[in-house]
Design a protein around this motif. Structure first.
Motif, PDB file in Angstrom:
ATOM      1  N   UNK A 187      46.573  47.215  50.232  1.00  0.00           N
ATOM      2  CA  UNK A 187      47.846  47.912  50.023  1.00  0.00           C
ATOM      3  C   UNK A 187      48.987  46.929  50.311  1.00  0.00           C
ATOM      4  N   UNK A 188      50.199  47.355  50.030  1.00  0.00           N
ATOM      5  CA  UNK A 188      51.378  46.512  50.291  1.00  0.00           C
ATOM      6  C   UNK A 188      51.409  46.088  51.763  1.00  0.00           C
ATOM      7  N   UNK A 189      51.230  47.065  52.635  1.00  0.00           N
ATOM      8  CA  UNK A 189      51.344  46.783  54.061  1.00  0.00           C
ATOM      9  C   UNK A 189      50.161  45.930  54.558  1.00  0.00           C
ATOM     10  N   UNK A 190      48.959  46.196  54.035  1.00  0.00           N
ATOM     11  CA  UNK A 190      47.801  45.366  54.421  1.00  0.00           C
ATOM     12  C   UNK A 190      47.992  43.923  53.941  1.00  0.00           C
ATOM     13  N   UNK A 191      48.584  43.762  52.752  1.00  0.00           N
ATOM     14  CA  UNK A 191      48.811  42.404  52.229  1.00  0.00           C
ATOM     15  C   UNK A 191      49.816  41.657  53.116  1.00  0.00           C
ATOM     16  N   UNK A 192      50.818  42.386  53.620  1.00  0.00           N
ATOM     17  CA  UNK A 192      51.757  41.777  54.568  1.00  0.00           C
ATOM     18  C   UNK A 192      51.045  41.377  55.852  1.00  0.00           C
ATOM     19  N   UNK A 193      50.169  42.277  56.342  1.00  0.00           N
ATOM     20  CA  UNK A 193      49.405  41.987  57.576  1.00  0.00           C
ATOM     21  C   UNK A 193      48.510  40.758  57.385  1.00  0.00           C
ATOM     22  N   UNK A 194      47.928  40.632  56.174  1.00  0.00           N
ATOM     23  CA  UNK A 194      47.016  39.508  55.902  1.00  0.00           C
ATOM     24  C   UNK A 194      47.761  38.175  56.027  1.00  0.00           C
ATOM     25  N   UNK A 195      49.044  38.169  55.655  1.00  0.00           N
ATOM     26  CA  UNK A 195      49.850  36.951  55.793  1.00  0.00           C
ATOM     27  C   UNK A 195      50.178  36.721  57.273  1.00  0.00           C
ATOM     28  N   UNK A 196      50.589  37.786  57.958  1.00  0.00           N
ATOM     29  CA  UNK A 196      50.955  37.653  59.386  1.00  0.00           C
ATOM     30  C   UNK A 196      49.775  37.116  60.180  1.00  0.00           C
ATOM     31  N   UNK A 197      48.574  37.659  59.899  1.00  0.00           N
ATOM     32  CA  UNK A 197      47.372  37.234  60.631  1.00  0.00           C
ATOM     33  C   UNK A 197      47.160  35.726  60.506  1.00  0.00           C
ATOM     34  N   UNK A 198      47.413  35.206  59.321  1.00  0.00           N
ATOM     35  CA  UNK A 198      47.166  33.771  59.059  1.00  0.00           C
ATOM     36  C   UNK A 198      48.264  32.862  59.619  1.00  0.00           C
ATOM     37  N   UNK A 199      49.382  33.421  60.011  1.00  0.00           N
ATOM     38  CA  UNK A 199      50.438  32.595  60.604  1.00  0.00           C
ATOM     39  C   UNK A 199      49.968  31.995  61.915  1.00  0.00           C
ATOM     40  N   UNK A 200      49.019  32.721  62.524  1.00  0.00           N
ATOM     41  CA  UNK A 200      48.524  32.276  63.839  1.00  0.00           C
ATOM     42  C   UNK A 200      47.381  31.289  63.707  1.00  0.00           C
ATOM     43  N   UNK A 201      46.822  31.133  62.488  1.00  0.00           N
ATOM     44  CA  UNK A 201      45.640  30.255  62.312  1.00  0.00           C
ATOM     45  C   UNK A 201      46.017  28.782  62.424  1.00  0.00           C
TER      46      UNK A 201
END
Ligand code: GGG
Length: 336
Positions: free
Chosen positions: A322-336
């Motif tokens: 979803x739109x919000x999950x796609x945003x979360x997927x980017x946020x999660x990777x900011x920490x990688x």
């Protein structure tokens, strides 16, 4: 300013990513939308306009609504901001983050990393012209294409300042000889001051053809308002579609900027949680880069690329989020 339709869904995702990357920004929300326009007849209230003029940057969603066919609304919001803040540079980058998003058959021509530098305050968008004998078989409609010496000079100079390898100037000077003549003269004069850069001219029809044939040949394309609008939709499709395309509206002299996804309000899919937030997130990345935070901007772009490559994205890019999950997927990777 999320404004309307898809804009209301993607701007919160972009803000989420900016917070996730640690950007120390103060956000102020502006409730400008078609509902308030329909209620009040005012696109942007005076007090809000003053606040917007004072903002360092504006993160924008999309403006438009099927209930408001009146062009005064679009002019009163987005075009007013571009014109009155004199945001004369419209940067529309197109970068292919994953080979599978390319519609091109030939692998060797898929590599796309270019930017369309669109003149943003003149051309056919200034609203000059008129309709005479409207509604009769004798009607005449005119739409002026405004090109000034100062306007053409500053946008072509910006393009040469941006390029590392080559500037391609696009016009239609074989048919539109007056406007095209000015673009040709200014481009040739400015090119002389940049002997280290290659430069080329293409008519807009040939440019459209070359972009589909081999987009890997382009770095910086500079052109007028109308041609830039059209070609940048084409370049968006070369890298995954309208959902992924970011843009910056800039005045390099004042430092002001408005950052928005290239897509519009998408009334057919808005409100269903399926709109792609990547165009808005990459626009937020352009904003933070413009504000001087290169590392954060690189981190956002890297996280977007990684999410897309992993298929952690919305349906239009081959994912199922979803739109919000796609945003979360980017946020999660900011920490990688
Ligand atoms: N972010 C681009 C944008 O808002 N463009 C204005 C526009 O094209 N509006 C018409 C619409 O989205 O229906």
């Amino acid at each position: 300013m999320p404004c309307d339709g898809a804009g209301k869904e993607v701007v919160p995702e972009a803000v989420k990513v900016l917070r996730g990357v640690g950007a120390d920004l103060e956000f102020e929300d502006f409730d400008i939308d078609a509902d308030s326009y329909l209620r009040t007849g005012v696109a942007i209230p005076d007090a809000t306009w003053k606040d917007l003029q004072a903002a360092d940057s504006i993160l924008f969603g999309a403006v438009g609504d099927p209930r408001v066919p009146d062009p005064k609304y679009l002019h009163g919001v987005l075009l007013r901001l571009r014109f009155e803040l004199d945001l004369y540079v419209n940067l529309r980058p197109a970068k292919l983050y994953d080979d599978r998003l390319s519609p091109l058959r030939r692998e060797d021509r898929r590599k796309v990393d270019l930017v369309v530098v669109r003149e943003n305050t003149e051309g056919a968008y200034v609203g000059m012209g008129g309709r005479f004998k409207q509604g009769t078989p004798d009607e005449i409609a005119t739409q002026e294409d405004i090109n000034t010496y100062a306007g053409v000079t500053r946008i072509v100079e910006y393009a040469f300042g941006l390029a590392k390898r080559e500037v391609v100037m696009v016009d239609k000077s074989n048919a539109m000889t007056y406007a095209g003549g000015l673009w040709q003269e200014r481009w040739k004069a400015i090119a002389k001051a940049h002997p280290n850069l290659k430069t080329r001219h293409l008519f807009v029809d040939a440019a459209a053809m070359q972009l589909v044939k081999d987009p890997s040949q382009f770095e910086v394309i500079v052109t007028g308002n109308l041609f830039g609008d059209i070609l940048s939709d084409l370049t968006a499709e070369l890298v995954g579609g309208m959902g992924i395309a970011p843009s910056a509206n800039l005045n390099p002299k004042t430092g002001r900027g408005l950052f928005e996804p290239v897509h519009g309000t998408a009334p057919d899919i808005a409100g269903k949680g399926v709109v792609n937030p990547i165009g808005a997130i990459l626009s937020a990345g352009m904003m933070i880069r413009h504000l001087g935070h290169r590392e954060m901007a690189d981190a956002i772009e890297g996280a977007v690329e990684s999410a897309i490559r992993a298929g952690d994205c919305t349906r239009d890019l081959g994912g199922s989020l979803s739109t919000s999950q796609a945003g979360d997927a980017v946020v999660k990777r900011l920490k990688d």
